[in-house]
Design a protein around this motif. Sequence first.
Motif, PDB file in Angstrom:
ATOM      1  N   ASP A 152       1.932   1.693  -3.578  1.00  0.00           N
ATOM      2  CA  ASP A 152       0.795   2.114  -4.409  1.00  0.00           C
ATOM      3  C   ASP A 152       0.408   3.564  -4.112  1.00  0.00           C
ATOM      4  O   ASP A 152       0.094   4.335  -5.025  1.00  0.00           O
ATOM      5  N   GLU A 194       0.834  -1.201   0.000  1.00  0.00           N
ATOM      6  CA  GLU A 194       0.000   0.000   0.000  1.00  0.00           C
ATOM      7  C   GLU A 194       0.871   1.253   0.000  1.00  0.00           C
ATOM      8  O   GLU A 194       0.531   2.265  -0.626  1.00  0.00           O
ATOM      9  N   ALA A 200      -0.903   5.750   4.533  1.00  0.00           N
ATOM     10  CA  ALA A 200      -0.095   4.555   4.272  1.00  0.00           C
ATOM     11  C   ALA A 200       1.189   4.574   5.098  1.00  0.00           C
ATOM     12  O   ALA A 200       1.635   3.532   5.593  1.00  0.00           O
TER      13      ALA A 200
END
Length: 269
Positions: free
Chosen positions: A112, A109, A125
């Motif tokens: 991303d 995550e 995150a």
Amino acid sequence: MVAQAAKARDKAALAAALKQAEGVGLTEDSDKGVHAAREVLKALEAQERHSKARAEASEELRRAAQGEDQRRLIAALEGADAASIAGPEVASARERLRNLRARAGAAQELRDAANSGDVYRLRAAIAAARGAHVGEQELAGAREALQSLEMQAQARRHLEAAASAKDPEQLRRCIEEAKRAGVNRQEVAKAQLELQSLTQSRVGRELGEAASSGDIHRLGAAVRAATDAGMTGAEVDAAWQRVRALESDSWLRQQLEGAVAGSDAIRLQ
């Protein structure tokens, strides 16, 4: 002797007794004691194999739980289950697997979010990654990405404010800031078009006022500014003609004034 070894469940003694029994012609079919002893020996061997398998599975579980390889740990837990191992070591290994999965998910995550360009997502995150004990190197990279995104967000806000204020100089400075911050080319190009429009609008107004003023120096500067701003067309052409006309008038006045001042009859003719 066979019965005694079987009762003692001594594998070595039992194997020796059975061998001795075979030597005197006793078999499982002919002697119940030999048959029973053979079954005991088989059970002891099976127990030994099971104990060995449990020990190996337990050791592999311990080693896998100390590492970072999720697949190895999953396989080790399956091996422990097959060997009927339970208790604290299995519970600890399962907790370790949950932590590894959480860390891997948080790290993914993090990557991303850094690629998404979403400041708020990346902040969340990073917080989750810290809680999941993601490596410091990955966190450092994410923090750098966050800083870059925050700079870009600030540059975008400045661009919007400058465009709303319709201030060409402010917008020009903000465009340079946006370039340094790494704002994408499309956004910068859009701001540059807005700057060109604002500049031409301002220059156009100055051109009209300068032409009406009759000030040759002001008009000359305004025409040059219009040309630099990329303006073309009838208005600019007319302004250039006006400049040339004013320059001609100015030259004639200078000649007349000089002639009058010097009483030059020839020049006055």
